[in-house]
Motif scaffolding. Structure first.
Motif, PDB file in Angstrom:
ATOM      1  N   ARG A 189       0.841  -1.221   0.000  1.00  0.00           N
ATOM      2  CA  ARG A 189       0.000   0.000   0.000  1.00  0.00           C
ATOM      3  C   ARG A 189       0.860   1.248   0.000  1.00  0.00           C
ATOM      4  O   ARG A 189       0.504   2.252  -0.633  1.00  0.00           O
ATOM      5  N   MET A 190       1.983   1.271   0.714  1.00  0.00           N
ATOM      6  CA  MET A 190       2.827   2.482   0.696  1.00  0.00           C
ATOM      7  C   MET A 190       4.209   2.063   0.197  1.00  0.00           C
ATOM      8  O   MET A 190       5.191   2.030   0.967  1.00  0.00           O
ATOM      9  N   SER A 244       9.859   1.008   0.991  1.00  0.00           N
ATOM     10  CA  SER A 244      11.158   0.670   0.364  1.00  0.00           C
ATOM     11  C   SER A 244      12.246   1.606   0.914  1.00  0.00           C
ATOM     12  O   SER A 244      13.372   1.181   1.191  1.00  0.00           O
ATOM     13  N   ALA A 245      11.864   2.868   1.135  1.00  0.00           N
ATOM     14  CA  ALA A 245      12.862   3.768   1.744  1.00  0.00           C
ATOM     15  C   ALA A 245      13.270   3.215   3.113  1.00  0.00           C
ATOM     16  O   ALA A 245      14.466   3.148   3.451  1.00  0.00           O
ATOM     17  N   PHE A 246      12.257   2.762   3.883  1.00  0.00           N
ATOM     18  CA  PHE A 246      12.569   2.216   5.216  1.00  0.00           C
ATOM     19  C   PHE A 246      13.503   1.021   5.089  1.00  0.00           C
ATOM     20  O   PHE A 246      14.489   0.884   5.814  1.00  0.00           O
ATOM     21  N   THR A 247      13.224   0.175   4.095  1.00  0.00           N
ATOM     22  CA  THR A 247      14.035  -1.055   3.969  1.00  0.00           C
ATOM     23  C   THR A 247      15.491  -0.713   3.650  1.00  0.00           C
ATOM     24  O   THR A 247      16.409  -1.198   4.307  1.00  0.00           O
ATOM     25  N   VAL A 276       2.052   8.712   0.838  1.00  0.00           N
ATOM     26  CA  VAL A 276       2.056  10.057   1.427  1.00  0.00           C
ATOM     27  C   VAL A 276       2.309  11.077   0.321  1.00  0.00           C
ATOM     28  O   VAL A 276       2.843  10.726  -0.731  1.00  0.00           O
ATOM     29  N   PRO A 277       1.911  12.336   0.548  1.00  0.00           N
ATOM     30  CA  PRO A 277       2.130  13.343  -0.505  1.00  0.00           C
ATOM     31  C   PRO A 277       3.606  13.416  -0.910  1.00  0.00           C
ATOM     32  O   PRO A 277       4.497  13.098  -0.119  1.00  0.00           O
TER      33      PRO A 277
END
Lengths: 118, 88, 327, 501, 109
Positions: D373-374, D379-382, D454-455
């Motif tokens: 969903r996000m 992916s940035a978190f990963t 997110v925007p």
């Protein structure tokens, strides 16, 4: 005798610091913690001021017929530190008011779960 | 003459100590406020005397500030004391 | 003889601090803290720190006590007994105290004229500052000119405290919001008459302290606090609603940034004149005049900031007391 | 006119912007003004890094009085490098905060938030650049007061108790530093750092100087959350607004570490602190204890922000470990990890802030099924998570590589082995989140309509950080050269104490 | 020691005696209202004597004006403070000794 007499100011600074720290750690009420913090800081101010005093010298304001002056630099530093202390007290007390309205209590042993304890 | 000044400085100091004792050991809260008030006025006199003892009488501004803050502190104590007695 | 006076004052200081540990009634704790600040200020006078005694008396005893009293008015007076044992606390305190005592062994003795503190940097402040900056009060010349950036940092600290208190407690905008029915010390008629007489005197004295700071003890901080104390006295004896009518919280909230910017503008002007930040020599043809202009303007900037911040903080706290009192 | 004032502008611009923002009192204009001023700070810090790259130092006497009498600003390659980190993180978090703060803080308080943010940045850059010990205390107080305000702005009521605990511990820490500086001033009579370093040589063996060093080290350890004194950090980071946590995680502890480096290497001199007072054993043990204890506690957390907060304390332990190895490569590894950790942790907290922006909670249950969903956020978190673990091609690997080589240089096999073992903990607590995001179905109560990306204005700073994570993981020339220059400035700053640059 | 010095020494001594008596009264008097009477009366009179004693030391310049201003301010605010305190104590329900005895009699009977 001279060791005790000469260093009397330093002994008082040490005792006040210990009292202040003791109050901060053991106080159950948050307002009393802020009071303890103030006492702890005022001990440091006393340390700086005793450092600057010259026995037989007067205050660092020009006066005719006076040669020996006390050192003005510690006074400037402590002027800054006192105002910083009051600023921290003001923010601390407003936090206490918000905690009272959010939790209904400012007694440390009345906070329910562990992570709220100060 | 400065020994007389020093003696009166010491005398005021003793009176301050007694007023401080009253402020610490007080049966009712009003006694404590009374002790603090008396301590305040005596400090004003003490600062004025110290100014003369140390030969720098132009420090009386501090004695004036003392009198001011003592009065304002007194009013604040009375004002908020009425609130605290009502609030619990 | 003055040493004996020192000893008695120090003894009283320690006794008051000890007593504060064991008192459970917060009202008495604040009262004793007021005495503690007064004793500290008296001690500073005997140790020749005249400006510091001025600040400690007005800021320490004046503002801190009033703020603590208004906090207790909301949070109640009795401190509950804490259950957990204090061995851990005494351990830490003894450890720190021991380290401090260990540190005092090689400390230079009290009051000797040839201590390292008086040798390296201080002689210039004492001998040349009256000629270089032309002010009899060396503390003000060091505070405003030699270490002017420290004082700028300090004014920003006061501004940061104002930001903190306004964001936490929120200063009431319009006076009408404050409940009308609340009255000051109404039945104390005598007090109101005496307050009416003394408030103009206090404000006059604050202005004297502001501009007398170059010659005697005093300066921006002390003047700002004393002026704020005059308005606090007005708010306490007559109702907060009247005081808010005189100086509205919105005006006070916008006055604080103006004070800080006034201080910074002096620095910027000296930058535009090609010198470093806060270098007053370039402010006028003759360097000493430049120092005078610079110091007077920054003391004014400090005075305005401290006055508006202290009054704004008092309004925020008094507003909370009104709100809590109404419920 | 511009070059002459290069050294003082990074402090001055935010200090002037803060009152202006309160005067404007409109959130949009406040955000715009702050971004403008902080962007200018980044540009200036780039100029400062390039100016001091060759080992020189920019000096700026404030008020026109030459140093020991007046206050001076002194920028060398060490603090220029850390200043660059702080400014870059501040700008990116400001871009991220535009949307994220609007949803967490009341509309009326936004100008106050931006003003406190600018004051915190001004305080931090002031601590970095100042060359005067007492001025450092004043700026420390400015940044601390602003931080207490920022932490207490969140909606969650626990942020208030966290802010109060932070205030009490922070004030005790600052007062300890004041005591230490007072003891040094008592013995030497000066407050200017270089002058202090020079005059301490004569009185080094005195007990007052030893106690002064002890008090300053304890005070700074409270500020940088070294192992036993870190209790305030997890609560403060996990209950503060998400943009504030991203900013603090990237900058506040790093600046406190810089203060420790400056005091240890420039003022006291490495010889005195480590050989005579053998401080490195204490610091080494505390750092290792911090790494293991906090990494372990991190694995048990269900609140992701508390998990990352404990991971921050562990990473601070890595940096202090590098310092305690007392060698050029050790110090380079520390400075490198200051920069790298800021990139990693800011990206991670931004990702968690984005999840909070959409899901309203940071518990691990909210992360379930977000992989699809996000996609951009997770992916940035990963990638940032892999960087924390130290997987090759990321900055984390470079930091661990330099740390291990520094330990092996001294033949300290045990430390090198422990550093690698601690990375396993990182695998566990990062893996926990990635597994919840990609391999678990979203819990029923999370209504599917609300969850979407997110925007863009929040994604750009996040992905800029992640790309930086990867770029500096591959082409390490820029960061390593800056870190080595900084390490040399600090190390020979202490041995070359005689020659005042 | 000129005549002026003797006079100022006498005034200082008198002021000290007033203050000391007030302080002793603070402890010896039975209830609050008598204590406040002791402290406020001696406050003002002690202040007058000591400040006049000090004023004689100065050769009539700015310092004397400051001293007289302090005296004026103390005389203005001291009694007011004590009055307000007594009024608030009365308002707060503190009873004098005779009233306590009556209440004790009513309570008992």
């Amino acid at each position: 005798m001279s060791l005790i007499f000469e260093h009397f100011n330093h002994w008082v600074v040490v005792i006040l610091m210990m009292i202040g720290l003791y109050i901060v750690i053991t106080a159950n009420n948050l307002v009393k913690k802020v009071v303890g913090l103030n006492i702890f800081q005022s001990a440091v101010f006393l340390m700086y001021i005793t450092m600057g005093k010259v026995v037989g010298g007067t205050a660092p304001i020009l006066a005719e017929g006076v040669t020996q002056y006390s050192n003005p630099l510690p006074h400037v530093l402590i002027l800054t530190a006192i105002v910083v202390g009051v600023a921290t007290t003001a923010v601390g007390l407003s936090l206490v008011l918000r905690i009272k309205s959010a939790y209904g209590t400012i007694e440390e042993n009345e906070f329910q779960n562990k992570e709220d304890v100060i | 003459m400065d020994s007389v000044l020093a003696a009166s400085g010491l005398g005021i100091l003793i009176v301050m100590a007694i007023a401080l004792a009253r402020a610490m050991v007080a049966p009712t809260v009003y006694d404590r406020i009374l002790g603090v008030n008396m301590f305040g006025t005596k400090t004003v006199l003490f600062i004025a005397t110290i100014g003369f003892i140390m030969g720098r009488p132009d420090f009386l501004d501090i004695a004036i500030v003392y009198a001011l803050i003592n009065f304002i502190g007194m009013v604040a104590v009375l004002r908020f004391f009425e609130y605290t007695s009502e609030s619990n | 003889m003055t040493v004996l006076i020192d000893l008695i004052l120090l003894a009283m200081l320690v006794i008051t601090a000890f007593r504060i540990i064991y008192i459970k009634d917060l009202f008495s704790v604040v009262m004793l803290f007021g005495i503690y600040s007064f004793l500290c200020a008296a001690l500073f006078v005997t140790l020749d720190a005249v400006d510091v005694a001025f600040t400690e008396a007005s800021v320490g005893a004046g503002i801190s006590t009033v703020l603590m009293l208004s906090t207790i008015a909301i949070t109640g007076r009795k401190e509950k007994l804490s259950l957990h044992s204090h061995t851990f606390a005494t351990l830490i305190v003894l450890l720190t105290g021991g380290a401090l005592i260990y540190g005092t062994f090689d400390m230079p003795l009290f009051g000797l004229a040839d201590n390292p503190v008086h040798e390296h940097v201080a002689p210039r402040y004492i001998e040349t500052s009256p000629t270089e900056i032309g002010l009899p009060n060396m503390v003000t010349s060091v505070l405003a000119s030699y270490r002017g950036f420290d004082t700028f940092g300090e004014t920003v600290v006061v501004f940061a405290a104002a930001i903190g208190v306004f964001s936490l407690l929120g200063v009431r905008g319009k006076p009408t919001e404050l409940l009308a029915q609340e009255q000051g010390l109404t039945q104390h008629k005598v007090l109101r008459v005496v307050a009416k007489i003394s408030i103009p005197l206090i404000i006059l004295f604050a202005l004297y302290v502001q501009f007398h700071g170059d010659f005697g003890p005093g300066g921006g901080f002390q003047a700002g606090v004393i002026a704020a104390a005059a308005f606090i006295l007005y708010a306490l004896t007559f109702s907060l609603r009247k005081a808010v009518g005189v100086v509205s919280p919105r005006f006070v909230k916008y006055l604080a940034p103006v004070g800080v910017l006034l201080y910074a503008s002096v620095g910027l002007v000296s930058m535009l004149n090609g010198a470093n930040f806060l270098d007053y020599n370039v402010l006028a043809a003759d360097p000493v005049d430049g120092q005078h202009y610079g110091i007077i303007i920054i003391e004014l900037g400090v005075g305005i900031t401290v006055f508006s911040v202290m009054l704004g903080i008092f309004y925020a706290f008094a507003g909370q007391v009104e709100k809590a009192n109404v419920q | 006119m511009f070059e002459q004032h290069l050294a003082v502008l990074p402090v001055l611009l935010p200090l002037i912007a803060a009152p202006l923002v309160v005067l404007i009192n409109k959130p949009r204009a406040a955000w715009l003004l702050s971004t403008l001023f902080v962007g200018a700070c980044v540009y200036i810090s780039f100029g400062l890094v390039s100016a001091t790259m060759d080992g020189g130092a920019l000096r700026y006497a404030l008020g026109g009085w030459e140093p020991p009498w007046g206050i001076e600003m002194r920028v060398d390659s060490a603090n220029a490098f850390v200043l660059l980190t702080v400014s870059v993180i501040a700008t990116l978090v400001l871009l991220f905060a535009k949307e994220s703060i609007a949803s967490e803080v009341a509309h009326k308080q936004l100008p106050l938030f931006y003003s406190a943010y600018l004051l915190c940045l001004a305080g931090l850059s002031g601590i970095l650049i100042t060359g005067d010990a007492f001025n450092l205390f004043v700026f420390l107080e400015i940044s601390s007061l602003a931080t207490y305000t920022l932490v207490s702005l969140a909606a969650d009521r626990r942020c208030l108790t966290a802010a109060f605990r932070y205030l009490v511990m922070g004030t005790i820490g600052a007062t300890f530093i004041l005591i230490g500086v007072g003891m040094l001033y008592m013995k030497t009579g000066t407050l200017n750092m270089l002058d202090l370093a020079e005059r301490i040589q004569a009185v080094e063996s005195h007990r007052t100087i030893n106690t002064g060093l002890a008090f300053i080290m304890v005070g700074v350890s409270i500020k940088l959350a070294l192992f036993p004194l870190h209790m305030w950090l997890p609560a403060a980071y996990s209950f503060a607004p998400s943009a504030v946590t991203a900013f603090l995680a990237g900058t506040a502890t790093k600046v406190a570490i810089y203060v420790m480096l400056r005091f240890v290497f420039t003022i006291f001199g490495a010889g005195y602190v480590f050989e005579q007072m053998n401080m490195e054993i204490i610091v080494l043990v505390l750092a290792l204890a911090g790494i293991f204890q906090c990494s372990f506690v991190a694995t048990t957390q269900s609140n992701i922000k508390t998990l990352l907060a404990y991971s921050s304390v562990a990473q601070v332990g890595y940096i202090i470990l590098g310092v305690s190895l007392v060698s050029l490569t050790g110090l380079t590894a520390s400075l490198l990890h200051i920069f790298n950790h800021a990139l990693m942790k800011a990206a991670l907290f931004m990702a968690v802030g984005a999840v909070f922006y959409r899901m309203g909670s940071v518990q691990i249950i909210a992360f379930q099924g977000l992989g699809r969903r996000m996609p951009w956020t997770m992916s940035a978190f990963t990638i940032a998570g892999l960087s924390i673990i130290g997987v090759p091609l990321t900055v984390g690997f470079i930091s661990k590589w330099y740390l291990v080589t520094a330990a092996l240089e001294q033949g300290n096999w045990l430390v090198a082995f422990l550093v690698l073992v601690a990375s396993l903990f990182a695998v566990v607590y990062i893996g926990k989140v990635i597994e919840a995001a990609y391999f678990k179905e979203p819990s029923e109560d999370a209504d599917a309509t609300k969850i979407k990306e997110v925007p863009v204005s929040m994604l750009i700073p996040m992905w800029l950080l992640v790309l930086a994570n990867i770029y500096f993981g591959i082409d390490t020339s820029l960061t390593v050269s800056a870190a080595t220059a900084g390490a040399e400035a600090l190390l020979n700053g202490s041995s070359l104490v005689g020659g005042v640059q | 020691m000129s005549a002026l010095d003797y006079l100022s020494a006498a005034l200082l001594l008198l002021g000290f005696i007033f203050s000391l008596s007030g302080a002793i009264g603070l402890f010896r008097f039975p209830d609050f209202f008598t204590r406040i009477h002791a402290s406020s009366v001696t406050d003002s009179s002690g202040a007058v004597c000591i400040i006049l004693g000090l004023a004689l030391q100065t050769n009539f310049d700015l310092v004397t004006v400051k001293l007289l201003f302090i005296l004026f301010f103390l005389l203005l605010t001291g009694p007011t403070g004590s009055h307000a305190l007594a009024k608030s104590a009365r308002h707060g329900g503190l009873l004098t000794i005779p009233e306590c005895q009556e209440k004790a009699k009513d309570g008992v009977s």
